[in-house]
Design a protein around this motif. Structure first.
Motif, PDB file in Angstrom:
ATOM      1  N   UNK A 175       0.314  54.195  63.766  1.00 38.64           N
ATOM      2  CA  UNK A 175       1.283  53.656  64.706  1.00 38.64           C
ATOM      3  C   UNK A 175       1.129  52.143  64.830  1.00 38.64           C
ATOM      4  N   UNK A 176       2.213  51.485  65.200  1.00 41.53           N
ATOM      5  CA  UNK A 176       2.151  50.068  65.532  1.00 41.53           C
ATOM      6  C   UNK A 176       2.915  49.843  66.828  1.00 41.53           C
ATOM      7  N   UNK A 177       2.464  48.866  67.590  1.00 37.86           N
ATOM      8  CA  UNK A 177       3.145  48.542  68.839  1.00 37.86           C
ATOM      9  C   UNK A 177       3.185  47.040  69.025  1.00 37.86           C
ATOM     10  N   UNK A 178       4.352  46.526  69.367  1.00 35.12           N
ATOM     11  CA  UNK A 178       4.518  45.097  69.628  1.00 35.12           C
ATOM     12  C   UNK A 178       3.957  44.770  71.008  1.00 35.12           C
ATOM     13  N   UNK A 179       3.050  43.808  71.068  1.00 36.32           N
ATOM     14  CA  UNK A 179       2.491  43.346  72.334  1.00 36.32           C
ATOM     15  C   UNK A 179       2.624  41.833  72.415  1.00 36.32           C
ATOM     16  N   UNK A 180       3.048  41.331  73.557  1.00 35.28           N
ATOM     17  CA  UNK A 180       3.104  39.884  73.763  1.00 35.28           C
ATOM     18  C   UNK A 180       1.821  39.438  74.460  1.00 35.28           C
ATOM     19  N   UNK A 181       1.252  38.345  73.958  1.00 36.49           N
ATOM     20  CA  UNK A 181      -0.005  37.825  74.506  1.00 36.49           C
ATOM     21  C   UNK A 181       0.213  37.310  75.931  1.00 36.49           C
ATOM     22  N   UNK A 182      -0.741  37.653  76.799  1.00 36.89           N
ATOM     23  CA  UNK A 182      -0.765  37.136  78.172  1.00 36.89           C
ATOM     24  C   UNK A 182      -1.914  36.130  78.244  1.00 36.89           C
ATOM     25  N   UNK A 183      -1.635  34.911  78.653  1.00 39.16           N
ATOM     26  CA  UNK A 183      -2.698  33.905  78.645  1.00 39.16           C
ATOM     27  C   UNK A 183      -3.766  34.222  79.697  1.00 39.16           C
ATOM     28  N   UNK A 184      -4.952  33.627  79.497  1.00 44.78           N
ATOM     29  CA  UNK A 184      -6.105  33.934  80.357  1.00 44.78           C
ATOM     30  C   UNK A 184      -5.821  33.596  81.819  1.00 44.78           C
ATOM     31  N   UNK A 185      -5.142  32.476  82.057  1.00 44.77           N
ATOM     32  CA  UNK A 185      -4.849  32.055  83.439  1.00 44.77           C
ATOM     33  C   UNK A 185      -4.053  33.124  84.187  1.00 44.77           C
ATOM     34  N   UNK A 186      -3.116  33.752  83.482  1.00 47.26           N
ATOM     35  CA  UNK A 186      -2.317  34.826  84.096  1.00 47.26           C
ATOM     36  C   UNK A 186      -3.121  36.114  84.195  1.00 47.26           C
ATOM     37  N   UNK A 187      -3.767  36.492  83.085  1.00 41.93           N
ATOM     38  CA  UNK A 187      -4.444  37.785  83.015  1.00 41.93           C
ATOM     39  C   UNK A 187      -5.617  37.882  83.997  1.00 41.93           C
ATOM     40  N   UNK A 188      -6.200  36.734  84.344  1.00 41.23           N
ATOM     41  CA  UNK A 188      -7.353  36.730  85.256  1.00 41.23           C
ATOM     42  C   UNK A 188      -6.946  36.616  86.726  1.00 41.23           C
ATOM     43  N   UNK A 189      -5.632  36.618  86.995  1.00 39.74           N
ATOM     44  CA  UNK A 189      -5.176  36.613  88.387  1.00 39.74           C
ATOM     45  C   UNK A 189      -5.525  37.949  89.056  1.00 39.74           C
ATOM     46  N   UNK A 190      -5.774  37.939  90.362  1.00 42.17           N
ATOM     47  CA  UNK A 190      -6.182  39.165  91.063  1.00 42.17           C
ATOM     48  C   UNK A 190      -5.217  40.333  90.896  1.00 42.17           C
ATOM     49  N   UNK A 191      -3.904  40.046  90.815  1.00 49.12           N
ATOM     50  CA  UNK A 191      -2.929  41.133  90.679  1.00 49.12           C
ATOM     51  C   UNK A 191      -2.836  41.667  89.245  1.00 49.12           C
ATOM     52  N   UNK A 192      -3.535  41.005  88.318  1.00 51.18           N
ATOM     53  CA  UNK A 192      -3.603  41.471  86.933  1.00 51.18           C
ATOM     54  C   UNK A 192      -4.986  42.092  86.719  1.00 51.18           C
ATOM     55  N   UNK A 193      -5.829  41.493  85.873  1.00 51.84           N
ATOM     56  CA  UNK A 193      -7.170  42.056  85.644  1.00 51.84           C
ATOM     57  C   UNK A 193      -8.254  41.370  86.481  1.00 51.84           C
ATOM     58  N   UNK A 194      -7.905  40.234  87.085  1.00 51.19           N
ATOM     59  CA  UNK A 194      -8.897  39.545  87.912  1.00 51.19           C
ATOM     60  C   UNK A 194     -10.121  39.126  87.114  1.00 51.19           C
ATOM     61  N   UNK A 195     -11.286  39.204  87.742  1.00 49.87           N
ATOM     62  CA  UNK A 195     -12.533  38.742  87.105  1.00 49.87           C
ATOM     63  C   UNK A 195     -13.031  39.694  86.023  1.00 49.87           C
ATOM     64  N   UNK A 196     -12.358  40.846  85.869  1.00 51.50           N
ATOM     65  CA  UNK A 196     -12.755  41.798  84.820  1.00 51.50           C
ATOM     66  C   UNK A 196     -12.576  41.189  83.438  1.00 51.50           C
ATOM     67  N   UNK A 197     -11.521  40.383  83.292  1.00 53.72           N
ATOM     68  CA  UNK A 197     -11.246  39.790  81.984  1.00 53.72           C
ATOM     69  C   UNK A 197     -12.007  38.466  81.849  1.00 53.72           C
ATOM     70  N   UNK A 198     -12.567  38.247  80.663  1.00 53.43           N
ATOM     71  CA  UNK A 198     -13.391  37.059  80.391  1.00 53.43           C
ATOM     72  C   UNK A 198     -12.697  36.170  79.356  1.00 53.43           C
ATOM     73  N   UNK A 199     -13.210  34.955  79.219  1.00 48.87           N
ATOM     74  CA  UNK A 199     -12.582  34.020  78.277  1.00 48.87           C
ATOM     75  C   UNK A 199     -12.784  34.436  76.823  1.00 48.87           C
TER      76      UNK A 199
END
Length: 270
Positions: A175-199
């Motif tokens: 299978x393949x799936x198209x995914x658009x990249x979410x930048x770190x500044x957005x992805x690390x916001x509390x309503x997204x992944x917060x501090x779970x995501x690292x640089x």
């Protein structure tokens, strides 16, 4: 010294002939997973473990040199016996040109903590007992430049034999799936992944429709570079426990460009 030189040459040769499929992928802007074009991701590997006398797919992987496969650390268990299938499209079929390779050794990143996937370092390298012959169905992936960062909304493709939906069936066809990249500044916001995501991670998806899922782990996030070659920028690491396609919980990948020196060092020393 000769070993180090050979390893450097191996990676240099790989870089010259990487990232160009003989069967180009069908990269329409389809949202939601779809069957890949057969053999259009020729560096995709299936990592399988043995149980009784049978083999079972557990994770994906990426062929980065003729005897090295890149995968996720969380895919590896010291109690299991593994093999790597290359040149595969349908896991249930006998396919001409496919190869089953045995690992000589498996090196998991020394900072990997199996009890804390969010700590990062979810990366491992599998050295094969023999070099694999490249063909129209088996090719090497390109790796991105060290420390390179994808810009937001870069279109990439996650590939694998993971579940088609949360708790769903495992497909036979890649299978393949198209995914658009979410930048770190957005992805690390509390309503997204917060501090779970690292640089040293990459986020992609989070639209609530397309994502990686169980069984895709260890497989590649494929992004096309300006010269048309495909580079593997991510290794499928984790997703939301709430479900595979959860809004604002993009798939999280180990960022390959953050581990450029580690990859080279492991290959040089082994």
């Amino acid at each position: 010294m000769l070993g180090i030189l050979f390893a450097v040459l191996t990676l240099a040769v790989a870089a010259l002939s990487c990232g160009v499929p003989a069967y180009p992928p069908a990269v329409s802007r389809v949202v939601g997973g779809e069957d890949a074009r057969p053999y259009s991701w020729p560096w995709q590997a299936s990592l399988q473990y043995q149980s009784s006398s049978s083999w079972y797919h557990t994770c994906g992987g990426t062929l980065i040199a003729t005897n090295w496969v890149l995968t996720a650390a969380h895919c590896i268990s010291s109690t299991r016996k593994y093999r790597v299938l290359l040149g595969k499209y349908n896991l249930a079929a006998e396919e001409q040109g496919s190869v089953a390779a045995s690992p000589e050794k498996i090196i998991v990143h020394e900072k990997w903590n199996p009890y804390s996937v969010a700590s990062g370092y979810d990366i491992a390298l599998i050295k094969l007992t023999e070099h694999v012959a490249l063909s129209d169905k088996i090719k090497l992936a390109c790796l991105p430049a060290a420390q390179s960062i994808l810009s937001a909304n870069t279109a990439c493709y996650v590939t694998g034999w993971g579940r088609l939906q949360t708790n769903g069936a495992l497909p036979d066809d890649l299978q393949q799936g198209l995914l658009l990249v979410v930048d770190y500044a957005t992805c690390s916001q509390p309503s997204w992944w917060g501090s779970t995501v690292k640089t040293n991670m990459v986020c992609a998806g989070g639209d609530g429709i397309t994502s990686s899922c169980n069984g895709d782990s260890g497989g590649p996030l494929n992004c096309q570079s300006a010269d048309g070659k495909w580079e593997v920028h991510g290794i499928v690491s984790f997703g939301s426990s709430l479900g595979c396609n959860y809004y604002r919980k993009p798939s999280v990948f180990t960022r390959v460009s953050a581990f450029d020196s580690w990859i080279k060092e492991v290959i040089e020393n082994n």
